[in-house]
Design a protein around this motif. Structure first.
Motif, PDB file in Angstrom:
ATOM      1  N   ARG A  90      -7.951   8.802   2.767  1.00 46.96           N
ATOM      2  CA  ARG A  90      -7.359   7.855   1.823  1.00 46.96           C
ATOM      3  C   ARG A  90      -6.832   8.602   0.602  1.00 46.96           C
ATOM      4  O   ARG A  90      -7.514   9.475   0.073  1.00 46.96           O
ATOM      5  CB  ARG A  90      -8.388   6.810   1.383  1.00 46.96           C
ATOM      6  CG  ARG A  90      -8.797   5.866   2.514  1.00 46.96           C
ATOM      7  CD  ARG A  90      -9.616   4.707   1.981  1.00 46.96           C
ATOM      8  NE  ARG A  90     -10.830   5.146   1.314  1.00 46.96           N
ATOM      9  CZ  ARG A  90     -11.712   4.330   0.753  1.00 46.96           C
ATOM     10  NH1 ARG A  90     -11.502   3.026   0.774  1.00 46.96           N
ATOM     11  NH2 ARG A  90     -12.808   4.796   0.181  1.00 46.96           N
ATOM     12  N   HIS A 100       9.111   1.882   0.615  1.00 45.94           N
ATOM     13  CA  HIS A 100       8.638   1.177   1.807  1.00 45.94           C
ATOM     14  C   HIS A 100       8.607   2.164   2.971  1.00 45.94           C
ATOM     15  O   HIS A 100       9.608   2.820   3.232  1.00 45.94           O
ATOM     16  CB  HIS A 100       9.554   0.005   2.143  1.00 45.94           C
ATOM     17  CG  HIS A 100       9.596  -1.039   1.078  1.00 45.94           C
ATOM     18  ND1 HIS A 100       8.579  -1.934   0.875  1.00 45.94           N
ATOM     19  CD2 HIS A 100      10.538  -1.324   0.135  1.00 45.94           C
ATOM     20  CE1 HIS A 100       8.894  -2.735  -0.130  1.00 45.94           C
ATOM     21  NE2 HIS A 100      10.075  -2.377  -0.599  1.00 45.94           N
ATOM     22  N   PRO A 101       7.483   2.309   3.647  1.00 49.58           N
ATOM     23  CA  PRO A 101       6.273   1.494   3.475  1.00 49.58           C
ATOM     24  C   PRO A 101       5.217   2.133   2.566  1.00 49.58           C
ATOM     25  O   PRO A 101       4.246   1.485   2.218  1.00 49.58           O
ATOM     26  CB  PRO A 101       5.738   1.401   4.893  1.00 49.58           C
ATOM     27  CG  PRO A 101       6.084   2.742   5.481  1.00 49.58           C
ATOM     28  CD  PRO A 101       7.409   3.129   4.879  1.00 49.58           C
ATOM     29  N   ASN A 102       5.388   3.403   2.186  1.00 48.43           N
ATOM     30  CA  ASN A 102       4.283   4.158   1.576  1.00 48.43           C
ATOM     31  C   ASN A 102       3.769   3.551   0.280  1.00 48.43           C
ATOM     32  O   ASN A 102       2.602   3.157   0.178  1.00 48.43           O
ATOM     33  CB  ASN A 102       4.725   5.613   1.344  1.00 48.43           C
ATOM     34  CG  ASN A 102       5.233   6.280   2.612  1.00 48.43           C
ATOM     35  OD1 ASN A 102       6.339   5.972   3.051  1.00 48.43           O
ATOM     36  ND2 ASN A 102       4.458   7.167   3.200  1.00 48.43           N
ATOM     37  N   ALA A 104       4.576   0.765  -1.183  1.00 46.88           N
ATOM     38  CA  ALA A 104       4.308  -0.671  -1.075  1.00 46.88           C
ATOM     39  C   ALA A 104       2.939  -0.933  -0.456  1.00 46.88           C
ATOM     40  O   ALA A 104       2.168  -1.791  -0.933  1.00 46.88           O
ATOM     41  CB  ALA A 104       5.399  -1.349  -0.244  1.00 46.88           C
ATOM     42  N   GLU A 105       2.620  -0.213   0.603  1.00 51.02           N
ATOM     43  CA  GLU A 105       1.324  -0.419   1.261  1.00 51.02           C
ATOM     44  C   GLU A 105       0.175  -0.029   0.338  1.00 51.02           C
ATOM     45  O   GLU A 105      -0.855  -0.716   0.289  1.00 51.02           O
ATOM     46  CB  GLU A 105       1.271   0.392   2.562  1.00 51.02           C
ATOM     47  CG  GLU A 105       2.150  -0.182   3.661  1.00 51.02           C
ATOM     48  CD  GLU A 105       2.083   0.636   4.935  1.00 51.02           C
ATOM     49  OE1 GLU A 105       1.431   1.719   4.918  1.00 51.02           O
ATOM     50  OE2 GLU A 105       2.677   0.221   5.946  1.00 51.02           O
ATOM     51  N   ARG A 108      -0.161  -2.735  -2.479  1.00 52.36           N
ATOM     52  CA  ARG A 108      -0.755  -3.978  -1.971  1.00 52.36           C
ATOM     53  C   ARG A 108      -2.255  -3.806  -1.742  1.00 52.36           C
ATOM     54  O   ARG A 108      -3.047  -4.694  -2.042  1.00 52.36           O
ATOM     55  CB  ARG A 108      -0.060  -4.414  -0.679  1.00 52.36           C
ATOM     56  CG  ARG A 108       1.350  -4.924  -0.892  1.00 52.36           C
ATOM     57  CD  ARG A 108       1.897  -5.609   0.353  1.00 52.36           C
ATOM     58  NE  ARG A 108       3.251  -6.057   0.143  1.00 52.36           N
ATOM     59  CZ  ARG A 108       4.326  -5.396   0.536  1.00 52.36           C
ATOM     60  NH1 ARG A 108       4.191  -4.245   1.174  1.00 52.36           N
ATOM     61  NH2 ARG A 108       5.545  -5.870   0.307  1.00 52.36           N
ATOM     62  N   ALA A 109      -2.627  -2.680  -1.195  1.00 45.82           N
ATOM     63  CA  ALA A 109      -4.057  -2.434  -0.972  1.00 45.82           C
ATOM     64  C   ALA A 109      -4.797  -2.363  -2.302  1.00 45.82           C
ATOM     65  O   ALA A 109      -5.906  -2.899  -2.442  1.00 45.82           O
ATOM     66  CB  ALA A 109      -4.243  -1.137  -0.187  1.00 45.82           C
TER      67      ALA A 109
END
Length: 646
Positions: A90, A100-102, A104-105, A108-109
């Motif tokens: 992590r 997107h996607p790095n 953004a993901e 969001r997490a």
């Protein structure tokens, strides 16, 4: 000091240099790219403001700076600071990562899922834990340690917690202690400055008694934050609360036009909302004002030569899962209002907020907003509808464009005074548009879910069909057992579909499946044939969705043509006049939606709607048409399966 300067120059999410935005409720500074993701999450997740180009109450900005400079970001990245997180793979985003996607993901997490926040030990009674945290918050706000209070709020402490023994809330305590930054933080998390303690005193009373007059004045401003923001949006001025002026309501120059019976009735309907429902509507409009203002700042601060689709504007309010689907749909439809429509709605809300605060009596009282919306819906229905239907259908109704045109025509000749650039609409017209226009990311999510569910159902049905058709050994013949079936890959079938498509476009009408001279037929096609055609439709819809999500607008027309051909071939499987009402209804929805889809996709051409066409609005209509088609196809699969198994 060096720590403060160094940390303020780094984005909290990707460590990029010179962040120009702040997430107010998270106490962080963020860069443009990360901000684009924050905005798409919605204000319930992250409240963003530009550090230079957005007006800031000085103490609110000071609160965010203090939080960030004192390590508030470690609250949201707690577990990432653990060396073990490196071993687990992590990591946080970095400036070189793609949005997107790095990025953004990760964002969001971090903020939506709270994946890295410190977790308390599990307890059986969550309410006890929340109460304990809230008591700690109640005690902590008397100090200047903002990050401790933010950590408690992140774990579930309630900003409006009423201490049963002390008889007051955390905001009372912070006000008594003169902790203005704590008061700002509590207000951001929903603390109500109008709350009274057990003796009837407000936080502002506490502040005045303690000699904290700046804080007392700020608490009054916070109490009127919603209406102040709406007034400032319209005319660039705020009320003078120090001198007892709490509302500014721009006047209409042509108020005589607003005296029709319909206008009066519409205003009564707005006034008849309960305080709770009125507050919900007002908060939704506030969020829409924030979205529009932030969009304006966003566009003004971006380099348009390098502006890419990944960091574009947010076209409507993102879904808040804590709200009902009806409310979320209503919130998203606010984006469809033009300037004068939205301005009039804001004026109506300001007027009624003032009336309610002053305790003016209502001419009538109806607390059910559902009844109000249904009444308006039924006035404009083209076909009779059941009164028990939800106010917002799961798909767009066929009269949407008629309602939109009617509302637009009704609003065309109105104007506001010099404070506004456009004219007003009535609340009646607002309700018409609100119920008529369907928009949004929610529709994308719904459609994707429908398609996924449909694909699962199709696979199950295919297995059943395969077992029934064991005698056919080749894949090509598995579902080719009726004379009505037409292979989508066959050139002849494509020609038939295209010929019919040209006919539809030529006369501008949707062909009627149930022709008057045809005798009703109870015969339905085989389930296998319907499944295969539905698969083809679903595949083409998914292709259209991908084009919409990737902003490949030039792909809309070819995608819509393929969907139209697949729909035409599926409709051809059924008798011209099916006996079943459900089949007729589903076929009509299927074919009319395919026609509407083609019409909407044609708007992407410059020659059709002009270079100023709003591609976001076109995309929303394209998505809703595709959703209608998917729903109709699914209905036909269900009906034929049920009938053929009987």
């Amino acid at each position: 000091m060096s720590k403060r300067l160094r940390s303020s120059e780094v984005c909290a999410d990707c460590s990029g240099p010179d962040p120009s935005w702040a997430s107010v409720n998270r106490g962080t500074f963020i860069c443009d790219e990360c901000c684009s993701v924050h905005r798409s999450l919605g204000r319930h997740i992250s409240q963003v403001r530009h550090l230079k180009h957005t007006p800031w109450p000085p103490t609110l900005l000071q609160m965010v700076e203090t939080l960030y400079n004192n390590g508030a970001n470690s609250i949201w990245e707690h577990s990432l600071l653990d060396p073990a997180s490196i071993m687990s793979g992590r990591r946080k985003a970095n400036p070189q990562d793609k949005v997107h996607p790095n990025k953004a993901e990760f964002i969001r997490a971090k903020y939506q899922m709270l994946a890295f926040v410190h977790r308390l030990p599990c307890r059986d009674d969550d309410s006890v834990t929340a109460k304990d945290l809230s008591k700690q918050l109640h005690s902590s706000v008397r100090t200047g340690n903002l990050e401790t209070c933010l950590r408690l709020l992140s774990l579930g402490a309630q900003a409006n917690f009423f201490h049963p023994e002390k008889g007051n809330t955390p905001l009372h305590v912070a006000s008594k202690a003169g902790q203005i930054l704590q008061a700002e933080l509590l207000a951001v998390y929903g603390a109500d400055p109008g709350t009274q303690d057990s003796s009837g005193k407000t936080p502002a009373d506490y502040a005045r008694q303690g000699g904290h007059h700046e804080l007392a004045e700020r608490l009054v401003e916070i109490q009127y934050e919603l209406t102040d923001r709406l007034a400032f949006y319209l005319c660039g001025r705020k009320p003078d609360h120090k001198n007892g002026q709490h509302f500014i309501i721009p006047q209409m120059a042509d108020s005589s036009l607003d005296l029709s019976e319909l206008a009066k009735a519409a205003k009564k309907k707005l006034q008849s909302l309960s305080n709770h429902l009125f507050e919900e509507l007002a908060m939704d409009v506030y969020d829409e004002v924030d979205r529009r203002e932030t969009d304006a700042v966003w566009l003004a601060t971006q380099n348009h030569s390098t502006l890419v689709t990944e960091t574009t504007v947010v076209p409507f309010l993102p879904v808040n899962p804590e709200y009902s689907s009806t409310r979320n749909q209503g919130r998203q439809k606010l984006a469809r209002f033009n300037a004068h429509e939205f301005a009039t709605l804001v004026i109506d809300i300001l007027s009624d907020a003032k009336r309610r605060q002053q305790g003016s009596p209502l001419s009538s009282s109806k607390d059910n907003v559902e009844l109000i919306l249904k009444t308006i819906n039924n006035q404009h229905s083209i076909e009779s509808q059941d009164n028990d239907q939800p106010d917002y259908d799961s798909v767009a109704s066929d009269e949407d464009t008629d309602l939109e045109a009617a509302a637009s025509k009704a609003n065309r000749q109105k104007s506001l005074d010099s404070d506004l650039s456009d004219g007003p609409v009535t609340v009646q017209e607002f309700m018409e548009v609100k119920n008529a226009l369907v928009a949004s990311e929610a529709k994308i999510q719904q459609l994707m879910k429908v398609n996924n569910n449909l694909s699962d159902e199709l696979r199950i049905m295919q297995k059943k069909a395969s077992r029934l058709e064991k005698q056919n050994s080749t894949p090509e013949s598995d579902y080719d057992n009726t004379p009505n079936d037409v292979d989508p890959d066959d050139p002849g079938s494509s020609r038939k579909g295209r010929q019919r498509s040209v006919l539809w476009q030529g006369d501008g009408s949707v062909p009627d499946i149930a022709e008057a001279h045809t005798v009703p037929s109870p015969i339905l096609p085989s389930t296998e044939d319907v499944i295969r055609k539905t698969e083809q439709i679903t595949k083409n819809i998914q292709e259209l969705l991908r084009a919409a999500q990737e902003n490949k607008h030039d792909s809309y027309i070819p995608c819509s043509e393929r969907i139209h051909i697949a729909v035409t071939e599926m409709a051809a499987l059924f008798p011209k006049k099916p006996k079943s009402d459900m089949v007729r209804t589903s076929l009509r929805l299927l074919t009319s939606s395919a026609y509407r889809l083609q019409s909407e996709c044609k708007k992407t051409l410059l020659g059709d709607s002009g270079p100023s066409a709003d591609i976001q609005l076109v995309t929303q209509q394209v998505i809703q048409c595709a959703y209608d088609i998917a729903k109709a196809a699914k209905q036909l699969v269900t009906i034929t399966t049920k009938e053929n198994n009987n």
